[in-house]
Design a protein around this motif. Structure first.
Motif, PDB file in Angstrom:
ATOM      1  N   HIS A 148     -14.046  -0.526  -9.007  1.00 59.77           N
ATOM      2  CA  HIS A 148     -14.760   0.747  -8.940  1.00 59.77           C
ATOM      3  C   HIS A 148     -15.059   1.171  -7.507  1.00 59.77           C
ATOM      4  N   THR A 149     -14.557   0.436  -6.526  1.00 57.64           N
ATOM      5  CA  THR A 149     -14.671   0.880  -5.142  1.00 57.64           C
ATOM      6  C   THR A 149     -13.600   1.942  -4.880  1.00 57.64           C
ATOM      7  N   LYS A 150     -13.812   2.750  -3.860  1.00 60.82           N
ATOM      8  CA  LYS A 150     -12.888   3.867  -3.612  1.00 60.82           C
ATOM      9  C   LYS A 150     -11.482   3.385  -3.248  1.00 60.82           C
ATOM     10  N   PHE A 151     -11.367   2.150  -2.757  1.00 57.38           N
ATOM     11  CA  PHE A 151     -10.060   1.634  -2.358  1.00 57.38           C
ATOM     12  C   PHE A 151      -9.219   1.194  -3.560  1.00 57.38           C
ATOM     13  N   LEU A 152      -9.877   0.736  -4.629  1.00 57.78           N
ATOM     14  CA  LEU A 152      -9.152   0.217  -5.786  1.00 57.78           C
ATOM     15  C   LEU A 152      -9.336   1.063  -7.046  1.00 57.78           C
ATOM     16  N   GLN A 153     -10.101   2.132  -6.917  1.00 57.55           N
ATOM     17  CA  GLN A 153     -10.466   2.924  -8.089  1.00 57.55           C
ATOM     18  C   GLN A 153      -9.263   3.484  -8.847  1.00 57.55           C
ATOM     19  N   LYS A 154      -8.230   3.890  -8.129  1.00 54.93           N
ATOM     20  CA  LYS A 154      -7.055   4.479  -8.776  1.00 54.93           C
ATOM     21  C   LYS A 154      -6.383   3.500  -9.736  1.00 54.93           C
ATOM     22  N   ILE A 155      -6.454   2.211  -9.396  1.00 54.50           N
ATOM     23  CA  ILE A 155      -5.858   1.178 -10.247  1.00 54.50           C
ATOM     24  C   ILE A 155      -6.525   1.166 -11.624  1.00 54.50           C
ATOM     25  N   HIS A 156      -7.822   1.502 -11.626  1.00 55.60           N
ATOM     26  CA  HIS A 156      -8.652   1.363 -12.830  1.00 55.60           C
ATOM     27  C   HIS A 156      -8.718   2.649 -13.664  1.00 55.60           C
ATOM     28  N   LEU A 157      -8.204   3.752 -13.141  1.00 54.53           N
ATOM     29  CA  LEU A 157      -8.370   5.040 -13.810  1.00 54.53           C
ATOM     30  C   LEU A 157      -7.678   5.106 -15.166  1.00 54.53           C
TER      31      LEU A 157
END
Length: 283
Positions: A148-157
Protein backbone atom coordinates in the motif's frame (compact mmCIF):
# COMPACT_ATOMS: atom_id res chain seq x y z
CA UNK A 1 -12.11 -3.72 29.83
CA UNK A 2 -12.69 -3.09 26.11
CA UNK A 3 -8.94 -3.32 25.41
CA UNK A 4 -8.82 -6.69 27.14
CA UNK A 5 -11.80 -7.95 25.13
CA UNK A 6 -10.23 -6.72 21.88
CA UNK A 7 -7.04 -8.59 22.72
CA UNK A 8 -9.06 -11.70 23.61
CA UNK A 9 -10.86 -11.47 20.26
CA UNK A 10 -7.54 -11.60 18.40
CA UNK A 11 -6.38 -14.54 20.52
CA UNK A 12 -9.70 -16.28 19.87
CA UNK A 13 -9.02 -16.06 16.13
CA UNK A 14 -5.50 -17.48 16.51
CA UNK A 15 -6.74 -20.31 18.72
CA UNK A 16 -9.51 -21.22 16.28
CA UNK A 17 -6.95 -21.54 13.49
CA UNK A 18 -4.52 -23.52 15.64
CA UNK A 19 -7.15 -25.91 17.04
CA UNK A 20 -8.81 -26.44 13.64
CA UNK A 21 -5.45 -27.13 12.00
CA UNK A 22 -4.51 -29.56 14.77
CA UNK A 23 -7.74 -31.53 14.32
CA UNK A 24 -7.32 -31.70 10.54
CA UNK A 25 -3.63 -32.64 10.97
CA UNK A 26 -4.67 -35.62 13.08
CA UNK A 27 -6.87 -36.84 10.21
CA UNK A 28 -4.02 -36.52 7.69
CA UNK A 29 -1.66 -38.28 10.12
CA UNK A 30 -4.03 -41.25 10.38
CA UNK A 31 -4.34 -41.41 6.60
CA UNK A 32 -0.65 -40.96 5.73
CA UNK A 33 1.26 -42.35 8.70
CA UNK A 34 1.85 -45.81 7.23
CA UNK A 35 2.44 -44.62 3.67
CA UNK A 36 5.90 -43.77 2.34
CA UNK A 37 5.56 -40.43 0.55
CA UNK A 38 8.38 -39.28 -1.71
CA UNK A 39 9.10 -35.68 -2.65
CA UNK A 40 7.02 -35.57 -5.86
CA UNK A 41 4.03 -37.15 -4.11
CA UNK A 42 4.29 -34.53 -1.35
CA UNK A 43 4.29 -31.75 -3.95
CA UNK A 44 1.26 -33.22 -5.76
CA UNK A 45 -0.62 -33.77 -2.49
CA UNK A 46 0.09 -30.24 -1.23
CA UNK A 47 -0.88 -28.70 -4.57
CA UNK A 48 -4.06 -30.75 -5.08
CA UNK A 49 -5.31 -30.21 -1.54
CA UNK A 50 -4.77 -26.47 -1.86
CA UNK A 51 -6.57 -26.26 -5.20
CA UNK A 52 -9.46 -28.58 -4.34
CA UNK A 53 -10.11 -26.94 -0.97
CA UNK A 54 -9.88 -23.44 -2.49
CA UNK A 55 -12.52 -24.05 -5.14
CA UNK A 56 -14.79 -26.28 -3.05
CA UNK A 57 -14.88 -23.96 -0.02
CA UNK A 58 -15.31 -20.90 -2.25
CA UNK A 59 -18.20 -22.50 -4.15
CA UNK A 60 -19.82 -23.61 -0.87
CA UNK A 61 -19.73 -20.03 0.42
CA UNK A 62 -20.75 -18.28 -2.82
CA UNK A 63 -23.27 -20.75 -4.23
CA UNK A 64 -24.41 -22.38 -1.01
CA UNK A 65 -24.46 -19.97 1.91
CA UNK A 66 -24.92 -16.73 -0.04
CA UNK A 67 -27.80 -18.17 -2.08
CA UNK A 68 -29.66 -18.90 1.16
CA UNK A 69 -31.22 -15.57 2.13
CA UNK A 70 -31.68 -16.51 5.79
CA UNK A 71 -28.06 -17.61 6.21
CA UNK A 72 -26.71 -14.69 4.15
CA UNK A 73 -28.57 -12.10 6.23
CA UNK A 74 -27.65 -13.77 9.50
CA UNK A 75 -23.95 -14.14 8.69
CA UNK A 76 -23.28 -10.90 6.78
CA UNK A 77 -20.55 -8.94 8.54
CA UNK A 78 -20.37 -5.93 6.21
CA UNK A 79 -21.79 -2.81 7.86
CA UNK A 80 -20.67 -0.11 5.43
CA UNK A 81 -22.54 -0.85 2.21
CA UNK A 82 -20.94 -0.57 -1.22
CA UNK A 83 -22.19 -0.99 -4.75
CA UNK A 84 -22.69 -4.62 -5.79
CA UNK A 85 -20.09 -5.98 -8.19
CA UNK A 86 -20.26 -9.09 -10.33
CA UNK A 87 -17.15 -11.19 -9.98
CA UNK A 88 -15.62 -12.10 -13.39
CA UNK A 89 -16.47 -15.55 -14.69
CA UNK A 90 -13.83 -18.24 -14.42
CA UNK A 91 -12.09 -19.11 -17.67
CA UNK A 92 -10.18 -22.25 -18.61
CA UNK A 93 -7.12 -20.14 -19.30
CA UNK A 94 -7.39 -18.39 -15.94
CA UNK A 95 -7.79 -21.65 -14.02
CA UNK A 96 -4.85 -23.29 -15.83
CA UNK A 97 -2.64 -20.24 -15.19
CA UNK A 98 -3.61 -20.24 -11.53
CA UNK A 99 -2.89 -23.94 -11.16
CA UNK A 100 0.52 -23.61 -12.80
CA UNK A 101 1.41 -20.87 -10.30
CA UNK A 102 0.11 -22.98 -7.41
CA UNK A 103 2.03 -26.08 -8.53
CA UNK A 104 5.30 -24.19 -8.98
CA UNK A 105 4.84 -22.59 -5.56
CA UNK A 106 4.30 -26.01 -3.95
CA UNK A 107 7.37 -27.39 -5.73
CA UNK A 108 9.65 -24.52 -4.69
CA UNK A 109 8.38 -24.41 -1.09
CA UNK A 110 8.84 -28.12 -0.44
CA UNK A 111 12.22 -28.15 -2.18
CA UNK A 112 13.63 -25.30 -0.08
CA UNK A 113 11.89 -25.72 3.29
CA UNK A 114 13.38 -28.06 5.92
CA UNK A 115 11.28 -31.17 6.52
CA UNK A 116 10.72 -32.45 10.06
CA UNK A 117 8.53 -35.21 11.47
CA UNK A 118 6.42 -34.22 14.47
CA UNK A 119 4.06 -37.20 14.62
CA UNK A 120 0.60 -36.81 16.13
CA UNK A 121 1.38 -35.10 19.45
CA UNK A 122 -1.59 -32.81 20.04
CA UNK A 123 0.36 -30.33 22.17
CA UNK A 124 3.33 -30.16 19.80
CA UNK A 125 1.13 -29.64 16.75
CA UNK A 126 -1.08 -27.10 18.49
CA UNK A 127 2.03 -25.11 19.45
CA UNK A 128 3.39 -25.32 15.90
CA UNK A 129 0.14 -24.07 14.37
CA UNK A 130 -0.22 -21.31 16.96
CA UNK A 131 3.29 -20.03 16.21
CA UNK A 132 2.57 -20.49 12.51
CA UNK A 133 -0.54 -18.31 12.43
CA UNK A 134 0.94 -15.53 14.60
CA UNK A 135 4.12 -15.43 12.48
CA UNK A 136 2.16 -15.69 9.21
CA UNK A 137 -0.07 -12.82 10.32
CA UNK A 138 2.98 -10.66 11.05
CA UNK A 139 4.66 -11.51 7.72
CA UNK A 140 1.43 -10.81 5.84
CA UNK A 141 0.97 -7.52 7.71
CA UNK A 142 4.43 -6.31 6.67
CA UNK A 143 4.05 -7.42 3.03
CA UNK A 144 0.52 -6.06 2.75
CA UNK A 145 1.42 -2.71 4.26
CA UNK A 146 4.33 -2.40 1.82
CA UNK A 147 1.92 -3.11 -1.05
CA UNK A 148 0.00 0.00 0.00
CA UNK A 149 3.01 2.31 -0.29
CA UNK A 150 3.11 4.55 -3.35
CA UNK A 151 6.06 2.58 -4.78
CA UNK A 152 4.29 -0.80 -4.75
CA UNK A 153 0.65 0.24 -4.84
CA UNK A 154 0.17 -0.49 -8.55
CA UNK A 155 1.06 -4.14 -7.93
CA UNK A 156 -1.85 -4.40 -5.48
CA UNK A 157 -4.53 -2.55 -7.48
CA UNK A 158 -5.79 -5.67 -9.25
CA UNK A 159 -6.81 -7.16 -5.90
CA UNK A 160 -8.62 -3.93 -5.02
CA UNK A 161 -10.76 -3.88 -8.16
CA UNK A 162 -13.44 -5.36 -5.92
CA UNK A 163 -14.96 -3.53 -2.96
CA UNK A 164 -18.03 -5.74 -2.61
CA UNK A 165 -16.02 -8.87 -1.99
CA UNK A 166 -16.51 -12.37 -3.29
CA UNK A 167 -14.65 -15.22 -1.61
CA UNK A 168 -12.66 -15.71 -4.81
CA UNK A 169 -11.26 -12.18 -4.58
CA UNK A 170 -8.76 -13.91 -2.27
CA UNK A 171 -7.07 -15.31 -5.38
CA UNK A 172 -7.52 -12.23 -7.59
CA UNK A 173 -3.94 -10.93 -7.67
CA UNK A 174 -1.28 -9.86 -10.11
CA UNK A 175 1.62 -12.29 -10.60
CA UNK A 176 4.03 -10.05 -8.68
CA UNK A 177 1.62 -9.74 -5.75
CA UNK A 178 1.05 -13.49 -5.80
CA UNK A 179 4.80 -14.04 -5.41
CA UNK A 180 5.14 -11.45 -2.62
CA UNK A 181 2.18 -12.82 -0.64
CA UNK A 182 3.32 -16.42 -1.18
CA UNK A 183 6.79 -15.58 0.17
CA UNK A 184 5.25 -13.83 3.19
CA UNK A 185 3.04 -16.85 3.89
CA UNK A 186 5.81 -19.46 3.68
CA UNK A 187 8.49 -17.59 5.64
CA UNK A 188 7.32 -19.17 8.93
CA UNK A 189 7.73 -22.62 7.33
CA UNK A 190 11.43 -21.90 6.78
CA UNK A 191 11.67 -20.85 10.43
CA UNK A 192 9.75 -23.74 11.98
CA UNK A 193 10.17 -26.41 9.31
CA UNK A 194 7.28 -28.49 8.00
CA UNK A 195 5.69 -31.86 8.44
CA UNK A 196 3.64 -32.80 5.35
CA UNK A 197 0.57 -33.55 7.50
CA UNK A 198 0.86 -30.11 9.09
CA UNK A 199 1.26 -28.48 5.71
CA UNK A 200 -1.82 -30.25 4.34
CA UNK A 201 -3.90 -29.14 7.34
CA UNK A 202 -2.65 -25.56 7.03
CA UNK A 203 -3.50 -25.54 3.32
CA UNK A 204 -7.14 -26.51 3.96
CA UNK A 205 -7.75 -24.27 6.99
CA UNK A 206 -5.76 -21.40 5.46
CA UNK A 207 -8.04 -21.46 2.43
CA UNK A 208 -11.09 -21.61 4.70
CA UNK A 209 -10.30 -18.45 6.67
CA UNK A 210 -8.91 -16.61 3.63
CA UNK A 211 -12.03 -17.27 1.55
CA UNK A 212 -14.30 -16.44 4.49
CA UNK A 213 -12.33 -13.24 5.08
CA UNK A 214 -13.07 -12.06 1.54
CA UNK A 215 -16.72 -13.16 1.51
CA UNK A 216 -18.19 -10.39 3.72
CA UNK A 217 -19.56 -13.15 5.97
CA UNK A 218 -18.76 -14.17 9.54
CA UNK A 219 -19.16 -17.94 9.48
CA UNK A 220 -16.62 -19.39 11.91
CA UNK A 221 -13.14 -17.83 11.73
CA UNK A 222 -13.85 -14.18 10.86
CA UNK A 223 -15.65 -12.30 13.66
CA UNK A 224 -16.08 -8.87 12.04
CA UNK A 225 -16.01 -6.68 8.92
CA UNK A 226 -12.25 -6.19 9.45
CA UNK A 227 -11.17 -7.01 5.87
CA UNK A 228 -14.32 -5.55 4.32
CA UNK A 229 -13.28 -2.17 5.71
CA UNK A 230 -9.84 -2.59 4.15
CA UNK A 231 -11.36 -3.11 0.71
CA UNK A 232 -13.82 -0.26 1.23
CA UNK A 233 -11.31 2.31 2.53
CA UNK A 234 -8.09 1.03 0.90
CA UNK A 235 -6.06 1.70 4.06
CA UNK A 236 -5.67 0.27 7.53
CA UNK A 237 -6.40 -3.33 8.56
CA UNK A 238 -3.37 -4.78 6.80
CA UNK A 239 -3.14 -7.99 8.83
CA UNK A 240 -5.13 -11.19 8.62
CA UNK A 241 -6.91 -10.03 11.75
CA UNK A 242 -6.51 -7.04 14.04
CA UNK A 243 -3.65 -8.03 16.37
CA UNK A 244 -0.72 -6.50 14.46
CA UNK A 245 -2.78 -3.52 13.28
CA UNK A 246 -3.57 -2.82 16.92
CA UNK A 247 0.13 -3.07 17.78
CA UNK A 248 1.24 -0.74 14.95
CA UNK A 249 -1.70 1.65 15.22
CA UNK A 250 -3.14 1.01 11.74
CA UNK A 251 -6.46 -0.43 12.89
CA UNK A 252 -9.64 0.77 11.23
CA UNK A 253 -11.98 -0.32 14.05
CA UNK A 254 -14.23 -3.13 12.79
CA UNK A 255 -17.77 -3.95 13.82
CA UNK A 256 -17.76 -7.27 15.66
CA UNK A 257 -20.32 -9.95 14.83
CA UNK A 258 -21.68 -11.35 18.13
CA UNK A 259 -22.86 -14.95 18.22
CA UNK A 260 -22.25 -18.41 19.56
CA UNK A 261 -19.29 -18.92 17.18
CA UNK A 262 -17.68 -15.69 18.43
CA UNK A 263 -18.00 -15.77 22.24
CA UNK A 264 -15.62 -12.84 22.88
CA UNK A 265 -17.63 -10.61 20.53
CA UNK A 266 -20.81 -11.75 22.30
CA UNK A 267 -19.36 -10.89 25.72
CA UNK A 268 -18.28 -7.48 24.40
CA UNK A 269 -21.77 -6.89 22.96
CA UNK A 270 -23.40 -7.76 26.30
CA UNK A 271 -20.93 -5.51 28.14
CA UNK A 272 -21.71 -2.55 25.85
CA UNK A 273 -25.48 -3.09 26.14
CA UNK A 274 -25.20 -3.30 29.91
CA UNK A 275 -23.16 -0.07 30.00
CA UNK A 276 -25.75 1.71 27.82
CA UNK A 277 -28.58 0.49 30.09
CA UNK A 278 -26.74 1.75 33.19
CA UNK A 279 -26.18 5.16 31.60
CA UNK A 280 -29.88 5.41 30.71
CA UNK A 281 -30.92 4.50 34.26
CA UNK A 282 -28.58 7.15 35.70
CA UNK A 283 -30.13 9.84 33.50
Amino acid sequence: MQKILNFCSDIEFYLKIAVSCTIVQQVFYLLLNNIKIDFITQVLLYWLLGSISFYSIGILIEKGIKNNEVLRDKLTARVKKVKNQAFPSFTIRGIITGEIKAFLSALIILYLAPEVHRGNSLLLNLGWFLMRIVAADFCFYVAHRLLHTKFLQKIHLKHHEFRDSSSFVAGHKSLVEYIIVAIADVLPIFIFGYDITQLCAWSVIGNAYNLEGHSSLSIFFIPSDFHDLHHTCFNGNYGIQGFWDRIFNTLNPPTKKPGVMFPVSFIKYITIQSSISNDIEKT
